[in-house]
Design an enzyme around this catalytic site. Structure first.
Site, short mmCIF file in Angstrom:
data_model
loop_
_atom_site.label_atom_id
_atom_site.label_comp_id
_atom_site.label_asym_id
_atom_site.label_seq_id
_atom_site.Cartn_x
_atom_site.Cartn_y
_atom_site.Cartn_z
N GLU A 1 58.17 -6.35 -65.93
CA GLU A 1 59.02 -5.85 -67.02
C GLU A 1 58.89 -4.34 -67.17
OE1 GLU A 1 61.25 -7.78 -68.33
OE2 GLU A 1 60.47 -9.75 -68.93
N ARG B 1 72.52 -3.79 -74.70
CA ARG B 1 71.20 -4.40 -74.65
C ARG B 1 71.05 -5.37 -73.48
NH1 ARG B 1 67.28 -6.63 -79.53
NH2 ARG B 1 65.70 -7.48 -78.11
N HIS C 1 56.87 -15.94 -66.18
CA HIS C 1 58.15 -15.29 -66.49
C HIS C 1 58.31 -13.99 -65.68
CE1 HIS C 1 61.56 -13.86 -68.83
NE2 HIS C 1 60.92 -12.74 -69.06
N GLU D 1 72.76 -7.28 -79.09
CA GLU D 1 73.29 -7.47 -77.74
C GLU D 1 74.80 -7.72 -77.71
OE1 GLU D 1 70.50 -9.28 -74.96
OE2 GLU D 1 72.18 -10.15 -73.90
N HIS E 1 66.86 -11.16 -64.93
CA HIS E 1 66.60 -12.35 -65.75
C HIS E 1 67.58 -13.49 -65.49
CE1 HIS E 1 63.97 -9.52 -67.71
NE2 HIS E 1 63.56 -10.41 -68.60
N LYS F 1 63.04 0.88 -74.48
CA LYS F 1 63.54 -0.29 -75.21
C LYS F 1 64.03 0.13 -76.60
CE LYS F 1 63.14 -5.11 -76.09
NZ LYS F 1 62.57 -6.39 -75.78
N ARG G 1 63.59 -19.32 -95.19
CA ARG G 1 64.73 -18.44 -94.85
C ARG G 1 64.30 -17.02 -94.52
NH1 ARG G 1 67.48 -21.17 -99.34
NH2 ARG G 1 68.57 -22.95 -98.44
N LYS H 1 63.95 -10.22 -80.61
CA LYS H 1 64.48 -11.46 -80.03
C LYS H 1 63.41 -12.53 -80.18
CE LYS H 1 67.88 -10.21 -76.53
NZ LYS H 1 68.17 -10.18 -75.08
N HIS I 1 65.59 -16.62 -64.99
CA HIS I 1 65.62 -17.77 -65.90
C HIS I 1 65.96 -19.05 -65.14
CE1 HIS I 1 66.20 -15.28 -69.86
NE2 HIS I 1 65.00 -15.17 -69.35
N ASN J 1 68.10 -7.31 -69.42
CA ASN J 1 67.96 -8.59 -68.73
C ASN J 1 68.11 -8.46 -67.22
OD1 ASN J 1 67.33 -10.60 -70.65
ND2 ASN J 1 69.36 -10.32 -71.52
P1 NAD Z 1 52.20 -15.85 -72.28
O1 NAD Z 1 52.51 -15.62 -73.69
O2 NAD Z 1 52.26 -17.22 -71.76
O3 NAD Z 1 50.77 -15.22 -71.96
C1 NAD Z 1 50.28 -15.29 -70.65
C2 NAD Z 1 48.89 -15.94 -70.59
O4 NAD Z 1 47.91 -14.97 -70.94
C3 NAD Z 1 48.68 -17.10 -71.53
O5 NAD Z 1 47.88 -18.07 -70.90
C4 NAD Z 1 47.92 -16.46 -72.71
O6 NAD Z 1 47.14 -17.38 -73.42
C5 NAD Z 1 47.05 -15.48 -71.97
N1 NAD Z 1 46.62 -14.32 -72.71
C6 NAD Z 1 47.32 -13.60 -73.62
N2 NAD Z 1 46.65 -12.51 -73.96
C7 NAD Z 1 45.49 -12.52 -73.29
C8 NAD Z 1 44.39 -11.65 -73.21
N3 NAD Z 1 44.38 -10.47 -73.84
N4 NAD Z 1 43.34 -11.99 -72.41
C9 NAD Z 1 43.37 -13.15 -71.70
N5 NAD Z 1 44.40 -14.01 -71.71
C10 NAD Z 1 45.46 -13.69 -72.49
O7 NAD Z 1 53.18 -14.97 -71.36
P2 NAD Z 1 53.77 -13.51 -71.46
O8 NAD Z 1 53.96 -13.07 -70.07
O9 NAD Z 1 53.03 -12.66 -72.40
O10 NAD Z 1 55.20 -13.75 -72.14
C11 NAD Z 1 56.20 -14.49 -71.49
C12 NAD Z 1 57.16 -15.01 -72.54
O11 NAD Z 1 57.78 -13.89 -73.17
C13 NAD Z 1 58.28 -15.85 -71.97
O12 NAD Z 1 58.43 -16.99 -72.76
C14 NAD Z 1 59.50 -14.96 -72.08
O13 NAD Z 1 60.68 -15.68 -72.24
C15 NAD Z 1 59.18 -14.15 -73.29
N6 NAD Z 1 59.87 -12.86 -73.35
C16 NAD Z 1 60.51 -12.54 -74.49
C17 NAD Z 1 61.13 -11.33 -74.61
C18 NAD Z 1 61.77 -10.94 -75.91
O14 NAD Z 1 62.47 -9.91 -75.95
N7 NAD Z 1 61.55 -11.68 -76.98
C19 NAD Z 1 61.10 -10.41 -73.55
C20 NAD Z 1 60.42 -10.77 -72.39
C21 NAD Z 1 59.80 -12.00 -72.29
N1 GLY Z 2 63.90 -8.63 -73.16
C1 GLY Z 2 65.29 -8.43 -73.32
C2 GLY Z 2 65.66 -7.92 -74.66
O1 GLY Z 2 64.82 -7.72 -75.50
O2 GLY Z 2 66.80 -7.73 -74.90
#
Ligand code: NAD
Ligand code: GLY
Length: 370
Positions: free
Chosen positions: A189, A245, A269, A241, A252, A231, A125, A147, A256, A249
């Site tokens: 982003e 907030r 992404h 949100e 997005h 942010k 939890r 998030k 998405h 997006n």
């Molecule tokens: P990812 O986590 O898939 O990383 C991208 C690639 O880079 C992967 O293959 C990873 O293994 C590699 N990698 C990571 N760090 C590295 C490094 N230092 N050197 C070499 N390789 C490395 O993708 P991302 O773009 O980081 O994140 C995308 C995800 O984030 C999506 O799922 C998206 O929905 C999510 N997201 C969430 C929020 C939120 O607010 N929570 C906001 C934006 C995006």
């Molecule tokens: N990436 C969108 C949010 O954090 O709200």
């Protein structure tokens, strides 16, 4: 050579407030972790790509504070942001006898960060977790704001929770191993913060995009700091949100749909968000909110950042219809009406609906021809 001076950005959320530390070498510096909750066990959740690069360094730094530091390496990729992969984290936590004081560390990009956060929100939890983002995208966006989620075949990030980390540690040095395509995806982003909140920042990105693409650490450090400040300003006013907030997006809703429609992992992404921002800007223009010059300016910057400015075809039969179908499965949708983040004059965003016929026209104008 000049290097970026360490910076701290504070997320102000009453008892859930925390710091984002931005500095070269921060991940392997044990002082980054000295203010964490007291516990004997830490678990680093990472993936099979990042583990060989950075898990040993982080583990070494954490051993100054925790007696037992375990490492869980998940399969790498957006297509693994699933229940099955989440269960691998729970298997390791339960199998390792981890109690409710255990601190989780998300070492990796947004995929690892979102899944570790969700695991932390639900294990016993709720246990504390720290974000140690290693992609540009994660340092400017996903590691901040709490998030957490996994994907569902019918929709992106549909299963999750709001759950804040206790700290975010952004080590600029980790970006040196990031592939160029991933760096560009992160820039999507960064760029989004300009049109929605800060036109001066958009001007700065336009002037510094070459430095950013060449991994100049001073340019990247500033971009990360300014993105986190914007942010923090948004999340500090609307953590869950209820309204404001949603502007984060921008791009997005279309993005998405691209990710789900092509299959997770096909486009990154950030790439999907990039094309989505052009579509959202075009829709804003068609609704009379910005002029054509602004749409072209944004598209030019996105192109210079190495990102797509047109969307893929998602259906040979009714492409726009397929986008609309996918976009209705969006957390912003209300009673089946799709809500878009639109630009209401450069530097200001609003969230509103738009007639399907107009959205269809924009999709037709913004999608790749086969
Ligand atoms: P990812 O986590 O898939 O990383 C991208 C690639 O880079 C992967 O293959 C990873 O293994 C590699 N990698 C990571 N760090 C590295 C490094 N230092 N050197 C070499 N390789 C490395 O993708 P991302 O773009 O980081 O994140 C995308 C995800 O984030 C999506 O799922 C998206 O929905 C999510 N997201 C969430 C929020 C939120 O607010 N929570 C906001 C934006 C995006
Ligand atoms: N990436 C969108 C949010 O954090 O709200």
């Amino acid at each position: 050579m000049n290097s970026f001076s360490p910076k701290v950005v504070r997320i102000n959320l009453a008892e859930r407030s925390y710091d984002i530390v931005i500095a070269p070498g921060a991940m392997g510096d044990s002082t980054s972790y000295r203010d964490l909750p007291t516990a004997t066990t830490a678990v680093i959740v990472t993936n099979t790509t990042v583990a060989p690069l950075y898990a040993a360094r982080l583990r070494q730094a954490l051993l100054a504070r925790f007696t037992d530091v375990k490492v869980v390496a998940l399969p790498d990729g957006e297509q693994y942001k699933t229940w099955q992969t989440l269960n691998l984290i729970f298997d390791a936590l339960l199998g390792g006898g981890c109690d409710r004081k255990t601190v989780l560390f998300a070492l990796g990009g947004g995929v690892v960060g979102d899944m570790t956060g969700f695991a932390a929100a639900s294990y016993m939890r709720g246990v504390p977790y720290v974000q140690v983002p290693t992609t540009l995208l994660a340092q400017v966006d996903s590691s901040v704001g709490g998030k957490t989620a996994i994907n569902h075949p019918l929709g992106k990030n549909m299963i999750g929770a709001f759950y804040q980390p206790v700290k975010v540690v952004c080590d600029l040095d980790t970006l040196r191993t990031l592939p160029p395509r991933e760096l560009s995806a992160g820039l999507a982003e960064v760029i989004k913060y300009g049109p929605i909140a800060d036109l001066d920042f958009l001007v700065w990105i336009e002037a510094n995009v070459v430095a950013l693409l060449s991994s100049d650490s001073i340019a990247l450090g500033y971009a990360i700091k300014r993105s986190c400040e914007i942010k923090a300003w948004v999340v500090g006013q609307d953590e869950r949100e209820a309204g404001l907030r949603a502007i984060l997006n921008f791009g997005h809703t279309f993005g998405h749909a691209i990710e789900a429609g092509l299959g997770y992992g096909e486009w990154l992404h950030g790439e999907a968000v990039a094309a989505g921002m052009v579509m959202a800007a075009k829709l804003s223009q068609r609704l009379g909110m910005v002029d054509q010059g602004f749409v072209e300016r944004l598209a030019a910057l996105i192109r210079r950042a190495g990102l797509p400015v047109v969307g893929p075809h998602l259906s040979d039969v009714d492409n726009a219809g397929r986008y609309l179908e996918l976009m209705r499965v969006d957390k912003k949708s209300e009673g089946g009406e799709i809500k878009f983040v639109l630009i209401d004059g450069p530097g200001t965003a609003v969230v509103r609906g738009a007639p399907d016929a107009l959205v269809r026209e924009v999709i037709d104008a913004c999608c790749l021809r086969e």
